[in-house]
Design a protein around this motif. Structure first.
Motif, PDB file in Angstrom:
ATOM      1  N   ARG A 136      24.287 -79.503 133.683  1.00 15.03           N
ATOM      2  CA  ARG A 136      24.879 -78.172 133.679  1.00 15.03           C
ATOM      3  C   ARG A 136      24.712 -77.540 135.052  1.00 15.03           C
ATOM      4  O   ARG A 136      23.917 -78.019 135.877  1.00 15.03           O
ATOM      5  CB  ARG A 136      24.220 -77.285 132.623  1.00 15.03           C
ATOM      6  N   ALA A 137      25.474 -76.465 135.281  1.00 16.43           N
ATOM      7  CA  ALA A 137      25.346 -75.672 136.501  1.00 16.43           C
ATOM      8  C   ALA A 137      25.280 -74.218 136.085  1.00 16.43           C
ATOM      9  O   ALA A 137      26.169 -73.722 135.383  1.00 16.43           O
ATOM     10  CB  ALA A 137      26.524 -75.905 137.434  1.00 16.43           C
ATOM     11  N   SER A 138      24.205 -73.529 136.474  1.00 16.90           N
ATOM     12  CA  SER A 138      23.997 -72.138 136.077  1.00 16.90           C
ATOM     13  C   SER A 138      23.620 -71.319 137.290  1.00 16.90           C
ATOM     14  O   SER A 138      23.150 -71.849 138.309  1.00 16.90           O
ATOM     15  CB  SER A 138      22.895 -72.041 135.020  1.00 16.90           C
ATOM     16  N   ARG A 139      23.806 -70.001 137.156  1.00 17.19           N
ATOM     17  CA  ARG A 139      23.409 -69.088 138.221  1.00 17.19           C
ATOM     18  C   ARG A 139      22.092 -68.428 137.864  1.00 17.19           C
ATOM     19  O   ARG A 139      21.908 -67.991 136.727  1.00 17.19           O
ATOM     20  CB  ARG A 139      24.468 -68.000 138.426  1.00 17.19           C
ATOM     21  N   ASP A 140      21.208 -68.352 138.823  1.00 16.64           N
ATOM     22  CA  ASP A 140      19.975 -67.587 138.607  1.00 16.64           C
ATOM     23  C   ASP A 140      20.289 -66.106 138.524  1.00 16.64           C
ATOM     24  O   ASP A 140      19.667 -65.357 137.767  1.00 16.64           O
ATOM     25  CB  ASP A 140      18.987 -67.851 139.745  1.00 16.64           C
ATOM     26  N   ILE A 141      21.281 -65.651 139.329  1.00 17.52           N
ATOM     27  CA  ILE A 141      21.746 -64.265 139.317  1.00 17.52           C
ATOM     28  C   ILE A 141      23.225 -64.307 138.976  1.00 17.52           C
ATOM     29  O   ILE A 141      24.023 -64.903 139.713  1.00 17.52           O
ATOM     30  CB  ILE A 141      21.508 -63.572 140.665  1.00 17.52           C
ATOM     31  N   ALA A 142      23.601 -63.706 137.883  1.00 15.80           N
ATOM     32  CA  ALA A 142      24.972 -63.843 137.372  1.00 15.80           C
ATOM     33  C   ALA A 142      26.018 -63.389 138.373  1.00 15.80           C
ATOM     34  O   ALA A 142      27.114 -63.955 138.451  1.00 15.80           O
ATOM     35  CB  ALA A 142      25.112 -63.061 136.060  1.00 15.80           C
ATOM     36  N   GLU A 143      25.716 -62.337 139.158  1.00 16.35           N
ATOM     37  CA  GLU A 143      26.707 -61.784 140.064  1.00 16.35           C
ATOM     38  C   GLU A 143      26.734 -62.478 141.423  1.00 16.35           C
ATOM     39  O   GLU A 143      27.572 -62.175 142.270  1.00 16.35           O
ATOM     40  CB  GLU A 143      26.458 -60.291 140.295  1.00 16.35           C
ATOM     41  N   ASP A 144      25.829 -63.436 141.668  1.00 15.32           N
ATOM     42  CA  ASP A 144      25.693 -64.058 142.983  1.00 15.32           C
ATOM     43  C   ASP A 144      26.202 -65.500 142.935  1.00 15.32           C
ATOM     44  O   ASP A 144      25.616 -66.354 142.272  1.00 15.32           O
ATOM     45  CB  ASP A 144      24.228 -64.036 143.426  1.00 15.32           C
ATOM     46  N   ASP A 145      27.323 -65.738 143.673  1.00 17.19           N
ATOM     47  CA  ASP A 145      27.888 -67.087 143.680  1.00 17.19           C
ATOM     48  C   ASP A 145      26.976 -68.098 144.350  1.00 17.19           C
ATOM     49  O   ASP A 145      27.044 -69.298 144.053  1.00 17.19           O
ATOM     50  CB  ASP A 145      29.242 -67.092 144.417  1.00 17.19           C
ATOM     51  N   THR A 146      26.125 -67.636 145.251  1.00 14.32           N
ATOM     52  CA  THR A 146      25.268 -68.562 145.998  1.00 14.32           C
ATOM     53  C   THR A 146      23.987 -68.900 145.268  1.00 14.32           C
ATOM     54  O   THR A 146      23.175 -69.668 145.780  1.00 14.32           O
ATOM     55  CB  THR A 146      24.910 -67.949 147.362  1.00 14.32           C
ATOM     56  N   SER A 147      23.765 -68.323 144.058  1.00 13.18           N
ATOM     57  CA  SER A 147      22.506 -68.570 143.334  1.00 13.18           C
ATOM     58  C   SER A 147      22.641 -69.688 142.302  1.00 13.18           C
ATOM     59  O   SER A 147      21.788 -69.840 141.436  1.00 13.18           O
ATOM     60  CB  SER A 147      22.052 -67.284 142.625  1.00 13.18           C
ATOM     61  N   GLY A 148      23.715 -70.454 142.414  1.00 12.82           N
ATOM     62  CA  GLY A 148      23.931 -71.532 141.450  1.00 12.82           C
ATOM     63  C   GLY A 148      22.888 -72.629 141.571  1.00 12.82           C
ATOM     64  O   GLY A 148      22.375 -72.936 142.648  1.00 12.82           O
ATOM     65  N   VAL A 149      22.551 -73.228 140.412  1.00 13.43           N
ATOM     66  CA  VAL A 149      21.589 -74.321 140.347  1.00 13.43           C
ATOM     67  C   VAL A 149      22.209 -75.435 139.502  1.00 13.43           C
ATOM     68  O   VAL A 149      22.805 -75.173 138.448  1.00 13.43           O
ATOM     69  CB  VAL A 149      20.250 -73.881 139.733  1.00 13.43           C
ATOM     70  N   MET A 150      22.065 -76.673 139.969  1.00  8.81           N
ATOM     71  CA  MET A 150      22.584 -77.815 139.228  1.00  8.81           C
ATOM     72  C   MET A 150      21.428 -78.485 138.497  1.00  8.81           C
ATOM     73  O   MET A 150      20.362 -78.731 139.070  1.00  8.81           O
ATOM     74  CB  MET A 150      23.269 -78.805 140.176  1.00  8.81           C
ATOM     75  N   TYR A 151      21.651 -78.761 137.204  1.00  9.88           N
ATOM     76  CA  TYR A 151      20.641 -79.384 136.353  1.00  9.88           C
ATOM     77  C   TYR A 151      21.176 -80.719 135.855  1.00  9.88           C
ATOM     78  O   TYR A 151      22.291 -80.794 135.323  1.00  9.88           O
ATOM     79  CB  TYR A 151      20.321 -78.502 135.151  1.00  9.88           C
ATOM     80  N   VAL A 152      20.377 -81.784 136.001  1.00 11.02           N
ATOM     81  CA  VAL A 152      20.737 -83.112 135.501  1.00 11.02           C
ATOM     82  C   VAL A 152      19.544 -83.647 134.728  1.00 11.02           C
ATOM     83  O   VAL A 152      18.404 -83.659 135.236  1.00 11.02           O
ATOM     84  CB  VAL A 152      21.103 -84.067 136.649  1.00 11.02           C
TER      85      VAL A 152
END
Length: 479
Positions: A141-157
């Protein structure tokens, strides 16, 4: 709009559209491509770590009951990894931190280990990476740590933790996408800079190609304009431009068309001029012949008979000069087997004209030695002889015609009345003549046309002018 601007505009338009779409594809593919590579590496990492953690999860040393226990070798190793110092340069970009977050869940989806220590004991069974992996599918999955911040995305495998072929948990490797954003931005900058450079080079190539095409087209246009212009009196055809491809075929087709048109114009012009020139002597011969049928006194009969002979000589001279000029105009260049002495040609021409000069009471004077050059002797003699003949016609009785040689030039001058200023530019045209000073009939106007053609065949030129009194013409032969 001119042809060059149209070609340049079309080139830039096509090249710009192509470059825009190519650059757009490149930049649009960079980010997903980098993330795809990152995901591939995380899959390998997750599976290796899942294999290392499987024994401790299966034995219970890593479980909800031992969240704070230090018995897990795997947990201690991962925590040491998180605090490990690093300072490396990756293709010019500095990396000074380790970015993997690793957490382990049991078969129920509860976190039994978190490298950051913030989610231990929490239920992650609803997260996509955990839920799919526990069901035996690929979980990511790919989620944001901060919903409004496009650069806060994190990829989970995630990868399954197996024990005797049974899934007993899952291990997830997480990595912030901002850690690779620098590489993405650098790649985009390189692509954009390369695109700008490509556009600049394409512009230079476009300008060069446009100038090349326009240059050849303009040469062809100038040739077309010279073809459609009236033919000159000396039979000198414009040179066919050397242009490549279809333009060259067009130039050659225009040359064939010009030859056919000039051949027709040449014949028509000769017929008209010849008809005009023949009218007077033919009418005079006819009139004299009709009168000779009558019973005339011997003096009148002798006069009309002399007129018939005189006009016949005039006709013969006209025909001879027409034939000479016609042969010259069909030639493309002079032929010289050996260097020709200008002095020898001039002496021969003076000798041919001396009898006629004596009849008119005119002296001939030859001065100078002249040079030798790659000239056709007969043609040079013919040109000098025609000039001397003209000078004799315009010289007063007792006058002198001077022939002066200097280098590759011959100057013939007389002491006559000269040529009217308005007539100077037309000298050399076929059948153009000026009145003789003694009121005699004008010549055929072919003598100077022959001289002009001889000069053209030798790559030469002339200078003409009045001397007050007299007239001078200087022939300069090419070397």
């Amino acid at each position: 709009m001119r042809l060059g601007l149209r070609l340049l505009f079309a080139f830039f338009l096509i090249n710009g559209i192509a470059a825009f779409f190519v650059l757009r594809v490149f930049t649009a593919e960079i980010k997903p491509s980098v993330r795809e590579v990152m995901e591939d590496m995380m899959v390998d990492t997750a599976n290796i770590l899942a294999e290392l953690a499987s024994e401790e999860v299966a034995s219970g040393r890593m479980s909800l009951a031992h969240l704070r226990s230090q018995d897990s070798t795997f947990a201690r190793s991962v925590k040491r990894y998180a605090t490990r110092p690093v300072d490396v340069s990756i293709w010019g970009l500095s990396k000074q931190s380790l970015d993997y977050r690793i957490y382990v869940v049991d078969a129920t989806g509860h976190v039994i280990f978190d490298s950051e220590g913030r989610a231990e004991g929490m239920d992650y069974s609803r997260w996509r990476d955990v839920a799919l992996t526990l069901r035996g599918q690929y979980g990511a999955r790919a989620s944001r740590d901060i919903a409004e911040d496009d650069t806060s995305g994190v990829m989970y495998v995630a990868a399954p933790i197996l024990s005797q072929g049974r899934i007993i948990g899952a291990l997830t490797v997480a990595k912030p996408t901002r850690t690779v954003q620098r590489f993405i931005e650098r790649a985009e900058r390189k692509v954009l800079n390369g695109g700008v450079l490509l556009l600049a080079l394409s512009a230079l190539v476009g300008i060069a190609i446009t100038l090349w095409i326009v240059w050849h087209v303009r040469r062809l246009r100038d040739y077309a304009l010279s073809v459609q212009a009236p033919s000159n009196s000396f039979g000198v055809a414009p040179a066919v431009p050397e242009v490549p491809g279809e333009l060259g075929d067009l130039a050659r087709a225009m040359e064939h068309m010009r030859e056919r048109l000039e051949g027709r114009d040449y014949i028509e012009g000769y017929v008209r001029a010849l008809t005009h020139e023949l009218k007077s002597p033919v009418a005079a011969i006819r009139g004299a012949g009709e009168l000779l049928h009558d019973d005339l006194p011997p003096e009148d009969r002798a006069q009309f008979a002399s007129q018939v002979v005189e006009q016949s000589v005039r006709l013969q001279r006209l025909i001879d000069r027409l034939l000479e000029l016609s042969k010259l105009e069909q030639r493309q260049h002079a032929e010289a087997a050996a260097p020709t002495s200008l002095r020898g040609c001039a002496e021969h021409a003076v000798a041919q004209c001396r009898a006629r000069a004596s009849q008119r009471g005119v002296q001939l004077a030859l001065q100078g030695e002249g040079a030798a050059g790659p000239w056709e002797a007969d043609l040079v003699t013919l040109a000098i002889g025609n000039l001397i003949d003209n000078a004799i016609d315009f010289s007063p009785e007792g006058g002198t015609v001077r022939v002066e040689l200097q280098g590759a030039s011959v100057t013939v001058s007389d002491e006559g009345p000269g040529v009217p200023e308005f007539a100077l530019p037309r000298l050399g045209e076929r059948f153009f003549t000026t009145a003789r000073p003694d009121g005699a009939r004008s010549g055929s106007g072919l003598g100077l046309a022959i001289v002009r053609r001889v000069l053209d065949l030798h790559g030469g030129d002339w200078q003409i002018g009045n001397l007050h009194p007299g007239f001078s013409i200087r022939l300069q032969f090419g070397r």
